[in-house]
Design a protein around this motif. Sequence first.
Motif, PDB file in Angstrom:
ATOM      1  N   TYR A 233      36.202  40.061  36.314  1.00 48.15           N
ATOM      2  CA  TYR A 233      36.118  41.690  36.180  1.00 48.15           C
ATOM      3  C   TYR A 233      34.807  41.966  35.930  1.00 48.15           C
ATOM      4  O   TYR A 233      34.359  43.103  36.596  1.00 48.15           O
ATOM      5  CB  TYR A 233      37.087  41.810  35.027  1.00 48.15           C
ATOM      6  CG  TYR A 233      37.339  43.424  34.806  1.00 48.15           C
ATOM      7  CD1 TYR A 233      38.473  43.848  35.631  1.00 48.15           C
ATOM      8  CD2 TYR A 233      36.641  44.040  34.002  1.00 48.15           C
ATOM      9  CE1 TYR A 233      38.858  45.188  35.341  1.00 48.15           C
ATOM     10  CE2 TYR A 233      37.001  45.405  33.915  1.00 48.15           C
ATOM     11  CZ  TYR A 233      38.056  45.911  34.560  1.00 48.15           C
ATOM     12  OH  TYR A 233      38.310  47.230  34.417  1.00 48.15           O
ATOM     13  N   LEU A 234      34.275  41.351  35.094  1.00 53.49           N
ATOM     14  CA  LEU A 234      32.892  41.898  34.781  1.00 53.49           C
ATOM     15  C   LEU A 234      31.695  41.457  35.933  1.00 53.49           C
ATOM     16  O   LEU A 234      30.731  42.527  35.993  1.00 53.49           O
ATOM     17  CB  LEU A 234      32.343  40.705  33.591  1.00 53.49           C
ATOM     18  CG  LEU A 234      32.776  41.494  31.960  1.00 53.49           C
ATOM     19  CD1 LEU A 234      32.970  40.424  31.239  1.00 53.49           C
ATOM     20  CD2 LEU A 234      32.288  42.574  31.633  1.00 53.49           C
ATOM     21  N   GLN A 235      32.057  40.421  36.742  1.00 50.39           N
ATOM     22  CA  GLN A 235      31.327  40.487  37.922  1.00 50.39           C
ATOM     23  C   GLN A 235      31.287  41.745  38.833  1.00 50.39           C
ATOM     24  O   GLN A 235      30.315  42.214  39.544  1.00 50.39           O
ATOM     25  CB  GLN A 235      31.543  39.279  38.723  1.00 50.39           C
ATOM     26  CG  GLN A 235      30.909  37.929  38.149  1.00 50.39           C
ATOM     27  CD  GLN A 235      31.341  36.603  38.610  1.00 50.39           C
ATOM     28  OE1 GLN A 235      31.745  36.743  39.838  1.00 50.39           O
ATOM     29  NE2 GLN A 235      31.248  35.581  37.996  1.00 50.39           N
ATOM     30  N   PHE A 236      32.592  42.101  38.965  1.00 53.47           N
ATOM     31  CA  PHE A 236      33.031  43.235  39.901  1.00 53.47           C
ATOM     32  C   PHE A 236      32.499  44.598  39.487  1.00 53.47           C
ATOM     33  O   PHE A 236      31.935  45.574  40.028  1.00 53.47           O
ATOM     34  CB  PHE A 236      34.429  43.518  39.916  1.00 53.47           C
ATOM     35  CG  PHE A 236      35.008  42.487  40.737  1.00 53.47           C
ATOM     36  CD1 PHE A 236      34.432  41.661  41.737  1.00 53.47           C
ATOM     37  CD2 PHE A 236      36.110  42.083  40.590  1.00 53.47           C
ATOM     38  CE1 PHE A 236      35.024  40.681  42.448  1.00 53.47           C
ATOM     39  CE2 PHE A 236      37.138  41.031  41.209  1.00 53.47           C
ATOM     40  CZ  PHE A 236      36.276  40.290  42.162  1.00 53.47           C
ATOM     41  N   MET A 237      32.260  44.631  37.922  1.00 52.74           N
ATOM     42  CA  MET A 237      31.864  45.889  37.204  1.00 52.74           C
ATOM     43  C   MET A 237      30.251  45.957  37.444  1.00 52.74           C
ATOM     44  O   MET A 237      29.618  47.086  37.741  1.00 52.74           O
ATOM     45  CB  MET A 237      32.097  45.899  35.762  1.00 52.74           C
ATOM     46  CG  MET A 237      33.428  46.034  35.515  1.00 52.74           C
ATOM     47  SD  MET A 237      33.894  46.055  33.561  1.00 52.74           S
ATOM     48  CE  MET A 237      33.067  47.277  32.974  1.00 52.74           C
ATOM     49  N   MET A 238      29.564  44.599  37.260  1.00 49.69           N
ATOM     50  CA  MET A 238      28.169  44.634  37.672  1.00 49.69           C
ATOM     51  C   MET A 238      27.899  45.063  39.243  1.00 49.69           C
ATOM     52  O   MET A 238      26.960  45.730  39.575  1.00 49.69           O
ATOM     53  CB  MET A 238      27.605  43.217  37.363  1.00 49.69           C
ATOM     54  CG  MET A 238      26.057  43.063  37.946  1.00 49.69           C
ATOM     55  SD  MET A 238      24.823  44.120  37.117  1.00 49.69           S
ATOM     56  CE  MET A 238      24.726  42.892  35.676  1.00 49.69           C
ATOM     57  N   LYS A 239      28.618  44.459  40.178  1.00 48.05           N
ATOM     58  CA  LYS A 239      28.434  44.969  41.606  1.00 48.05           C
ATOM     59  C   LYS A 239      28.630  46.518  41.564  1.00 48.05           C
ATOM     60  O   LYS A 239      28.013  47.051  42.392  1.00 48.05           O
ATOM     61  CB  LYS A 239      29.546  44.431  42.479  1.00 48.05           C
ATOM     62  CG  LYS A 239      28.975  42.783  42.488  1.00 48.05           C
ATOM     63  CD  LYS A 239      30.175  41.989  43.344  1.00 48.05           C
ATOM     64  CE  LYS A 239      29.689  40.458  43.313  1.00 48.05           C
ATOM     65  NZ  LYS A 239      30.502  39.615  44.271  1.00 48.05           N
TER      66      LYS A 239
ATOM     67  N   PHE B  45      35.920  45.797  44.694  1.00 51.64           N
ATOM     68  CA  PHE B  45      35.613  44.554  45.026  1.00 51.64           C
ATOM     69  C   PHE B  45      36.451  43.491  44.900  1.00 51.64           C
ATOM     70  O   PHE B  45      36.221  42.271  45.070  1.00 51.64           O
ATOM     71  CB  PHE B  45      34.177  44.229  44.203  1.00 51.64           C
ATOM     72  CG  PHE B  45      33.129  45.110  44.449  1.00 51.64           C
ATOM     73  CD1 PHE B  45      32.435  44.998  45.738  1.00 51.64           C
ATOM     74  CD2 PHE B  45      32.862  46.270  43.730  1.00 51.64           C
ATOM     75  CE1 PHE B  45      31.262  45.871  45.891  1.00 51.64           C
ATOM     76  CE2 PHE B  45      31.749  47.087  43.973  1.00 51.64           C
ATOM     77  CZ  PHE B  45      30.857  46.812  45.213  1.00 51.64           C
ATOM     78  N   LEU B  46      37.774  43.751  44.636  1.00 57.59           N
ATOM     79  CA  LEU B  46      38.808  42.865  44.555  1.00 57.59           C
ATOM     80  C   LEU B  46      38.994  42.308  45.853  1.00 57.59           C
ATOM     81  O   LEU B  46      39.174  40.855  46.009  1.00 57.59           O
ATOM     82  CB  LEU B  46      40.053  43.298  44.025  1.00 57.59           C
ATOM     83  CG  LEU B  46      40.146  43.716  42.778  1.00 57.59           C
ATOM     84  CD1 LEU B  46      41.463  44.705  42.313  1.00 57.59           C
ATOM     85  CD2 LEU B  46      40.151  42.423  41.897  1.00 57.59           C
TER      86      LEU B  46
END
Length: 182
Positions: A29-35, A94-95
Motif C-alpha cells: 500500500y505504501l509502495q503504491f502511494m509512493m508511485k 497501481f494495484l
Amino acid sequence: MMEKAKQELEDVVGKHNIVEESHIDKLPYLQFMMKETLRLHPTLPLLVSHYPSETCIVGGCTILKGSQIFINVWAILKDPSIWENPLEFNRERFLDIKWDYSGKDFNKFPFSSSRRICVGIAMVESMVMHSLDTLLHSFDWKLPEGEKLDLSEKFGIVLKKKLPLVAILTPRLSNVALYEIP
C-alpha cells in the motif's frame, strides 16, 4: 488513505516496533502511494536533454540530428489518454499495473530511462521508502487548526511545493520503540 497506511504498518511492523528496511517489500500500500506521488509530482518536470545522433521521425515529426530535446515527463504522467482521472491522487491505480522505476515503460518513467536514467532510483526504492514508512509509523500527522492542504507546485528546474507544508506531529509509538537501540 492515511488510516490504511497506518494499519498496513501496524500489521507488518507492529505497534511497538520500528520500521526496518526488510519491511519495505511487505508494504505494498505504501509502495503504491509512493508511485502515485511520483506520478503526480515528479521531481524533474523536464528530463535531462537528449541529442539525437541522426535525423529521425518521432510521432510524425522530423527531429534533426543534434537537436536539443527535452521530454516533458510532467505532462506524460498526467496525460488523460494514458491515465484515468490523471489529476486525482489514486494509489489504487497501481494495484493492477506493474510499474518499476526502470524507465522501460515510456508512460511511467519519472526517473528517465536508458543511459540517462537517474542514479538515485535505488535511494528512492529503499532510503526514501524507509524514511516515509518510519515517519508515518512513528507519528500521527495533522494540519494546524483551520489550515487546508495545498499541493500546488512551483515550477522550476525541480518541482517544489508552492507553499511550505506545516504539520503537527504526535508520537504514535512508545518511547522505548522510538529511542531504544537494539
